[in-house]
Design a protein around this motif. Structure first.
Motif, PDB file in Angstrom:
ATOM      1  N   SER A  25      39.433  47.795  31.360  1.00 43.01           N
ATOM      2  CA  SER A  25      39.801  46.602  30.810  1.00 43.01           C
ATOM      3  C   SER A  25      38.925  46.304  29.480  1.00 43.01           C
ATOM      4  O   SER A  25      38.122  46.698  29.411  1.00 43.01           O
ATOM      5  CB  SER A  25      39.779  45.242  31.839  1.00 43.01           C
ATOM      6  OG  SER A  25      40.569  45.638  32.775  1.00 43.01           O
ATOM      7  N   GLY A  73      42.186  46.381  42.118  1.00 44.81           N
ATOM      8  CA  GLY A  73      42.407  47.323  40.624  1.00 44.81           C
ATOM      9  C   GLY A  73      40.937  47.628  40.413  1.00 44.81           C
ATOM     10  O   GLY A  73      40.470  47.333  39.313  1.00 44.81           O
ATOM     11  N   GLN A 126      34.689  46.496  35.997  1.00 43.41           N
ATOM     12  CA  GLN A 126      34.561  45.304  36.157  1.00 43.41           C
ATOM     13  C   GLN A 126      33.835  44.984  37.670  1.00 43.41           C
ATOM     14  O   GLN A 126      33.100  43.940  37.806  1.00 43.41           O
ATOM     15  CB  GLN A 126      36.027  44.571  36.380  1.00 43.41           C
ATOM     16  CG  GLN A 126      36.147  43.195  37.072  1.00 43.41           C
ATOM     17  CD  GLN A 126      36.003  42.005  36.118  1.00 43.41           C
ATOM     18  OE1 GLN A 126      36.847  41.931  35.312  1.00 43.41           O
ATOM     19  NE2 GLN A 126      35.001  41.249  36.418  1.00 43.41           N
ATOM     20  N   GLU A 152      41.702  49.568  45.360  1.00 43.97           N
ATOM     21  CA  GLU A 152      42.491  50.388  44.436  1.00 43.97           C
ATOM     22  C   GLU A 152      43.628  51.065  45.110  1.00 43.97           C
ATOM     23  O   GLU A 152      43.194  51.647  45.954  1.00 43.97           O
ATOM     24  CB  GLU A 152      41.572  51.146  43.696  1.00 43.97           C
ATOM     25  CG  GLU A 152      42.111  52.338  42.790  1.00 43.97           C
ATOM     26  CD  GLU A 152      42.836  51.693  41.758  1.00 43.97           C
ATOM     27  OE1 GLU A 152      42.464  50.744  40.828  1.00 43.97           O
ATOM     28  OE2 GLU A 152      44.304  52.040  41.671  1.00 43.97           O
ATOM     29  N   GLY A 186      46.553  46.025  47.279  1.00 40.25           N
ATOM     30  CA  GLY A 186      46.020  44.939  47.034  1.00 40.25           C
ATOM     31  C   GLY A 186      47.047  43.613  47.257  1.00 40.25           C
ATOM     32  O   GLY A 186      46.678  42.642  47.498  1.00 40.25           O
ATOM     33  N   LEU A 188      51.357  47.447  41.192  1.00 38.61           N
ATOM     34  CA  LEU A 188      52.377  48.193  41.926  1.00 38.61           C
ATOM     35  C   LEU A 188      52.294  48.290  43.609  1.00 38.61           C
ATOM     36  O   LEU A 188      51.190  48.078  44.063  1.00 38.61           O
ATOM     37  CB  LEU A 188      52.640  49.653  41.337  1.00 38.61           C
ATOM     38  CG  LEU A 188      52.718  49.755  39.861  1.00 38.61           C
ATOM     39  CD1 LEU A 188      52.474  51.426  39.531  1.00 38.61           C
ATOM     40  CD2 LEU A 188      54.019  49.208  39.485  1.00 38.61           C
TER      41      LEU A 188
HETATM   42  N1  SAH Z   1      39.136  46.938  36.846  1.00 42.08           N
HETATM   43  C1  SAH Z   1      39.260  48.108  35.877  1.00 42.08           C
HETATM   44  C2  SAH Z   1      40.590  47.754  35.157  1.00 42.08           C
HETATM   45  C3  SAH Z   1      41.498  48.432  36.437  1.00 42.08           C
HETATM   46  S1  SAH Z   1      43.225  48.840  35.524  1.00 42.08           S
HETATM   47  C4  SAH Z   1      38.128  47.970  35.112  1.00 42.08           C
HETATM   48  O1  SAH Z   1      37.122  47.329  35.053  1.00 42.08           O
HETATM   49  O2  SAH Z   1      38.318  48.433  33.671  1.00 42.08           O
HETATM   50  C5  SAH Z   1      44.040  48.292  36.816  1.00 42.08           C
HETATM   51  C6  SAH Z   1      43.884  48.987  38.235  1.00 42.08           C
HETATM   52  O3  SAH Z   1      44.700  48.447  39.229  1.00 42.08           O
HETATM   53  C7  SAH Z   1      44.606  50.465  38.082  1.00 42.08           C
HETATM   54  O4  SAH Z   1      43.669  51.406  38.576  1.00 42.08           O
HETATM   55  C8  SAH Z   1      45.692  50.464  39.122  1.00 42.08           C
HETATM   56  O5  SAH Z   1      45.877  51.577  39.813  1.00 42.08           O
HETATM   57  C9  SAH Z   1      45.300  49.290  40.065  1.00 42.08           C
HETATM   58  N2  SAH Z   1      46.434  48.722  40.913  1.00 42.08           N
HETATM   59  C10 SAH Z   1      47.664  48.443  40.415  1.00 42.08           C
HETATM   60  N3  SAH Z   1      48.408  47.972  41.338  1.00 42.08           N
HETATM   61  C11 SAH Z   1      47.550  47.805  42.311  1.00 42.08           C
HETATM   62  C12 SAH Z   1      47.745  47.475  43.893  1.00 42.08           C
HETATM   63  N4  SAH Z   1      48.683  46.848  44.483  1.00 42.08           N
HETATM   64  N5  SAH Z   1      46.685  47.544  44.564  1.00 42.08           N
HETATM   65  C13 SAH Z   1      45.445  47.946  44.079  1.00 42.08           C
HETATM   66  N6  SAH Z   1      45.189  48.234  42.969  1.00 42.08           N
HETATM   67  C14 SAH Z   1      46.434  48.122  42.029  1.00 42.08           C
END
Ligand code: SAH
Length: 231
Positions: free
Chosen positions: A79, A105, A111, A126, A154, A226
């Motif tokens: 992010s 995520g 983060q 994740e 999630g 997703l």
């Molecule tokens: N927190 C990260 C950003 C992650 S991007 C940072 O600090 O940069 C978002 C993440 O959410 C991706 O890795 C994606 O695989 C995950 N994600 C998407 N849908 C999800 C779900 N239903 N449950 C858990 N993780 C999910």
């Protein structure tokens, strides 16, 4: 250079960075975030202390302290620092002490590392197991140990560890997931981007005795949230 107990010299150099990854470069990022409206000193300090260059591919390390999202593989991104800072700041504006946080995520774990410095316990979910595996290894190596990991969906939250004082979601569903709302403590807040690919709003949902209060900040862009889990 101060020594960090338990680290060898080359690890210290890697962690503290040189040139485009140095403390000076990180300070510049923090100044920019402050100018862009981030006010919380504890959030800015956590960002300054976190070696973002170690969460991305070495080939991109020179861009680590620019205020942009970057690719981390598997079609996912790390992010943008401003968005991480904003969401974290909003999380701590809750009326209760924020000790226990659920993150949805994990991605590369950046983060997660920021949250880990600011709360007693971080629970992070994740859906892509191989991506989370890297974070599971990287975070303890860097000294962030108060984190529990789940390779799961999630949308289900983390029932056995609820309620959470805060929930921070780093992927965008098309509407606020009901099950996650149910896992918020009274007075707790969920910070979540909602919308489809082109247009998302950041929502701040606060749980109170009389229901849920929702505020909206527009203009964020996250990968979609997703269903289902992948190894
Ligand atoms: N927190 C990260 C950003 C992650 S991007 C940072 O600090 O940069 C978002 C993440 O959410 C991706 O890795 C994606 O695989 C995950 N994600 C998407 N849908 C999800 C779900 N239903 N449950 C858990 N993780 C999910």
């Amino acid at each position: 250079m101060g020594s960090i107990p338990g680290f060898k010299m080359n690890e210290i150099i890697q962690r503290e960075g040189i040139g485009m990854t140095s403390l000076r470069t990180r300070r510049r990022l923090v100044e920019r975030l402050r100018q862009d409206g981030i006010e919380s000193n504890k959030v800015l300090t956590a960002i300054q202390n976190t070696p973002r260059h170690l969460f991305i591919d070495q080939a991109l390390a020179h861009k680590a302290y620019e205020d942009t999202a970057l690719p981390i593989g598997q079609n996912q991104t790390i992010s943008q620092p401003f968005v991480v800072a904003l969401m974290t700041e909003l999380l701590f504006q809750a009326s209760i002490p924020v000790n226990k946080v659920l993150e949805v995520g994990t991605g590369c774990g950046y983060q997660t590392a920021i949250l880990s410095q600011l709360v007693k316990w971080v629970f992070t979910i994740e859906r892509i197991g191989s991506l989370q595996q890297q974070a599971r290894e990287r975070l303890p190596e860097l000294g962030y140990r108060n984190v529990s990991y789940l390779n799961g969906d999630g949308f289900d939250g983390w029932v056995s560890n609820q309620p959470f004082d805060g929930i921070l979601v780093a992927a965008a569903p098309v509407e606020v997931p009901e099950k996650l709302l149910g896992q918020l403590a009274d007075g707790g807040r969920m910070i979540i981007p909602v919308g489809d690919g082109a247009k998302q709003d950041l929502r701040i949902v606060t749980k109170s005795a009389s229901g849920y209060l929702e505020e909206i900040r527009s203009g964020v862009r996250f990968v979609p949230m997703l269903n289902g889990r992948k190894i």
